[in-house]
Every structure is written in structure tokens, then in C-alpha cells.
Write an enzyme that holds these catalytic residues in place. Structure first.
Site, PDB file in Angstrom:
ATOM      1  CE  LYS A   2      53.478 -19.809  38.778  1.00 25.81           C
ATOM      2  NZ  LYS A   2      52.769 -20.773  38.114  1.00 25.81           N
ATOM      3  CG  ASN A   3      51.066 -19.757  33.638  1.00 24.58           C
ATOM      4  OD1 ASN A   3      51.258 -20.235  34.866  1.00 24.58           O
ATOM      5  ND2 ASN A   3      50.184 -18.745  33.402  1.00 24.58           N
ATOM      6  NE  ARG A  30      47.079 -28.916  39.133  1.00 24.47           N
ATOM      7  CZ  ARG A  30      46.233 -29.623  39.235  1.00 24.47           C
ATOM      8  NH1 ARG A  30      46.377 -30.171  40.478  1.00 24.47           N
ATOM      9  NH2 ARG A  30      45.669 -30.421  38.442  1.00 24.47           N
ATOM     10  CG  ASP A  78      48.624 -20.380  43.028  1.00 26.99           C
ATOM     11  OD1 ASP A  78      49.476 -20.062  44.011  1.00 26.99           O
ATOM     12  OD2 ASP A  78      48.543 -20.075  41.924  1.00 26.99           O
ATOM     13  CG  ASP A 110      46.573 -17.323  35.702  1.00 27.45           C
ATOM     14  OD1 ASP A 110      45.846 -18.166  36.541  1.00 27.45           O
ATOM     15  OD2 ASP A 110      47.586 -17.708  35.049  1.00 27.45           O
TER      16      ASP A 110
END
Length: 425
Positions: free
Chosen positions: A23-24, A93, A117, A305
Site C-alpha cells: 500500500k505504501n 493521505r 488516518d 505502522d
């Protein structure tokens, strides 16, 4: 009313799980497609909510985006739009990562301040100051970051903190700037290396990927390519920690275990048997985990995380653990929900002290972000009775097939629609 998970504790997790793309990383790679006219193909995309959200952002900028399973095809026009002021930007974000590419391609950008978030303040000061050093004028106007530049010229930029987002935006602006740019105290995360590798494939000249100093020699033009997203180390670690919490036996594939060296060392210190292979790792936890201290830091430190997952592990460990949060100040909101589940925990500034107990007790809890949601589900797996986890849309933003994977591993978890939901205290 939002959906919720019903998690019934007591089952040991066993089996194998394959991890998809990070995802990042994937969202930044999708944004990088703005840097080259034509069709860029990104493979190994995870099936998470944020990918179609980023696709919507890119479509609003004039791109054509096709999502087909794990493949994203992004066709960028010769002249992208530069105004990203619409609903999708405010939902997550990572949408701010279009700022650097738009400044590079269009010499201007208007990007709505992003949402995402609730984990504390994440200002864009370093993003803006880096772009200013490259020659852009930036300011906040009417809830948007506005940037303009007649020309971009290379500069030496030292970040106050190795911010991943600032590193990415400055990097993507610098690849099309005139001359040499040096980013000192740059982020070193594997996802930064993945972005650098993609940009180099596109024709960028970048040295130092994976180190704290990135040197970029600007080029006139980049070309579209096909690139595969690296495996998601945070998702992989989540399943590893889940195995440790449930005294389970889980093999995780699709990720480079070197990206999780410190995390796996911590699990070994907690009593797990950890074995590596080139495509993943296996966690076998024979007994109740031992207490271990954690301190979050930028890569190669322990990832922020994973802090909620570390707290979950500590809550049922044998002994007392101290968790220190050095990155995001609001991540300890998660502790309040763990206390609902019976955790013996207290916070003091950026420290949390957790005294492990043999078993948590079920209760309704609310997730405030992606990782907090996953942490609450894992806590439910080691609680008595059935735990209700609310606001699970957060989890869907970061974990593909979350319920299905946990069920395949032996967990007892059901997704239900909330027709009547108790008010959050």
C-alpha cells in the site's frame, strides 16, 4: 451505519498467506505515472480501497485509468490538469503525492489538503520547503496546497526529519528539474527504493536509493514503463504478529524478509521460531509470547505502522513491555480501545507501559486508523467471547481480503452490516 467485524477468540492461526503489493508503495507509483506521457502499467497492485481512490484522483487530472485485478494501466496525457481539488483527495493521505509530479510536469499544482488516518499531525512544511528550494512558490490557499514555478532548478535540500512523503514529493519534482538535486536525511524505506527503481526505469538519473542521501540529475523527459510493486512488509508483519499472539504457525510469502529484519528479531525475542526463505518467512510460536520492548523509528527502525500490533502482542505477553512512539503523537489513542478489552496499559507522553495478561476480554471497540483496526482484530482473536470491531472501513484501506485470509488461517471473524450501532463513548 458502517460495517463491523465480529471476532471470536480462542483459535490458533495456522497455514500460509501470500502478501500482495505494498500500500505504501503502489499509490506513489501510480502518482509517478503523471511524470511521463503515455501508458504506464503497474502490476502486483493490492486489492485495497485506496487504489481506486488514487485512480479517481488521477482521472480528475486527465488520466485514463483501468484497474483489472492486480494490474493498473494509467494513460497520462501530454498536458495533465493540475487542479486536484475534489472529494477523493480528502479521503486518504497519500493523495498529496501528486504534488511533486504535477509541479514537475505542469510547473503548477493545486492539491486539496489530504485526509486519511487519525494518527496525529502530519504537516506539509517539509514538502513545501523542499519545493521552494527547487524554485517553486508554495502556499496554503482555501484548503489547498498551491505551487507555481517558472523553472525548477536543482538544489541541496536537507530534511529536518526523514519524512517518507516529503522525500517522495521532492524526488518526483527533482527528476525533471534542471541540474543536480541532493536530498540529505532522505527516508530510506523499501517503498522509497521501489519508487526510485521505477523512476530509473522511466529514464531518471538517481543515485543513493536506500541511503540517507539521494542525488538526482534532472532529465528533460521520462517515458512510461511497466513496473511490479514490492510486497507489503506491513501486511506481512501483521500476519507474523498474529501468529505470535495466537501461538500459531504461519508462513508468509510474497515479501522480502530483509525488509522486516528488526520486526522478525523482535518476534524471535518474544519466543517465536523464525525461519527465512527468499520469498518470505515462517513464524511458529510454541508458547505464550514473552514481553519485549519496542521503539518506533524511521526505517530501518521498528515501523510506526506496526506499533498498534506491538501493543496487542504486549497485552497478552508474559511480563511487562514498554512501547515508545517516536513518529506520530496520536497513535496511542489505540491504547484506550485496548483497555476496553481488559489490557493492563497506561501511557505517559510518548511511552506506553503494558503489563501482559493471559487473556483479554471481549468488548465493542472502534478503529481509528488502518493499523489500529487490524490490531483490534488481532486482540479479539485472543479475547474470550466475541469482540465487535467498528469502523472497519479503515482496515479495508490497507488489507486485501482481510476476513477471508484470517478465516483461511483458522480465525473466527465475520463481517456484518451495522443496522443499529451503539454510540461510541
Amino acid at each position: 451505519m458502517s460495517e463491523r467485524f465480529l471476532v471470536t477468540g480462542g483459535n490458533r492461526l495456522e497455514g500460509e498467506v501470500a502478501v500482495g503489493g505494498a500500500k505504501n508503495s503502489v499509490l506513489k507509483l501510480m502518482a509517478a505515472a503523471l511524470l511521463a506521457e503515455g501508458t504506464t502499467t503497474i502490476t502486483n497492485c493490492p486489492d485495497i480501497l485506496d487504489v481506486p481512490l488514487m485512480a479517481d484522483v488521477l482521472r480528475g487530472l486527465g488520466c485514463e485509468v483501468e484497474l483489472d485485478g492486480s494490474i493498473a494501466q494509467i494513460t497520462t496525457p501530454a498536458e495533465p490538469k493540475y487542479h486536484a481539488d475534489f472529494g477523493a483527495v480528502r479521503q486518504f493521505r497519500a493523495s498529496v503525492c501528486v504534488l511533486g509530479p504535477l509541479v514537475a510536469r505542469c510547473r503548477r499544482a493545486v492539491v486539496a489538503l489530504p485526509g486519511g488516518d487519525a494518527i496525529g499531525s502530519r504537516p506539509l512544511d517539509m514538502h513545501q520547503s523542499g519545493l521552494r528550494l527547487l524554485g517553486a512558490h508554495t502556499e496554503i490557499e482555501h484548503g489547498c496546497v498551491v505551487a507555481r514555478a517558472d523553472v525548477l532548478e536543482g538544489a541541496t535540500i536537507r530534511l529536518d526529519f526523514p519524512s517518507v512523503g516529503a522525500t517522495e514529493n521532492i524526488l518526483m519534482a527533482a527528476v525533471l528539474a534542471d541540474g543536480e538535486t541532493v536530498i540529505d536525511n532522505a527516508a530510506r524505506e523499501p517503498e522509497i527504493v521501489d519508487l526510485c527503481n521505477m523512476l530509473v526505469q522511466m529514464g531518471a538519473q538517481i543515485r543513493g536509493a536506500g541511503t540517507s542521501t539521494l542525488t538526482i540529475e534532472g532529465v528533460k523527459k521520462l517515458v512510461p514503463i511497466t513496473h511490479r510493486v514490492i510486497g507489503d512488509r506491513i501486511v506481512a508483519a501483521t500476519w507474523g504478529i498474529a501468529a505470535a499472539m495466537t501461538t500459531g504457525d504461519v508462513r508468509v510469502t510474497g515479501v522480502n524478509p530483509k525488509h522486516l529484519s528488526l520486526v522478525l528479531d523482535k518476534l524471535r525475542a518474544a519466543g517465536a521460531r523464525v525461519t527465512y526463505d527468499p520469498n518470505g518467512f515462517r513464524i511458529v510460536q510454541p508458547d505464550r509470547p514473552r514481553a519485549v520492548n519496542f521503539s518506533t523509528l524511521p526505517f530501518p527502525g521498528f515501523p510506526t505502522d506496526l506499533q498498534p500490533l506491538a501493543i496487542g502482542l504486549a497485552s497478552i505477553a508474559d511480563g511487562t513491555s514498554m512501547i515508545t512512539e517516536n513518529v506520530f503523537e496520536a497513535r496511542f489513542r489505540f491504547v484506550e480501545e485496548m483497555i476496553r478489552l481488559g489490557a493492563d496499559a497506561r501511557t505517559d507522553g510518548h511511552h506506553a507501559v503494558i503489563r501482559g495478561i493471559p487473556q483479554l476480554s471481549s468488548a465493542p471497540v472502534w478503529s481509528s486508523d488502518i493499523r489500529a483496526g487490524a490490531g483490534l482484530v488481532l486482540a479479539g482473536l485472543v479475547a474470550d467471547g466475541t469482540t465487535e470491531v467498528h469502523d472497519v472501513f479503515h482496515i479495508d484501506r490497507g488489507y486485501p481480503r482481510f476476513v477471508e485470509i484470517l478465516t483461511d488461517l483458522g480465525g473466527d471473524i465475520v463481517r456484518v452490516g451495522a443496522t443499529s450501532e451503539p454510540a461510541q463513548p
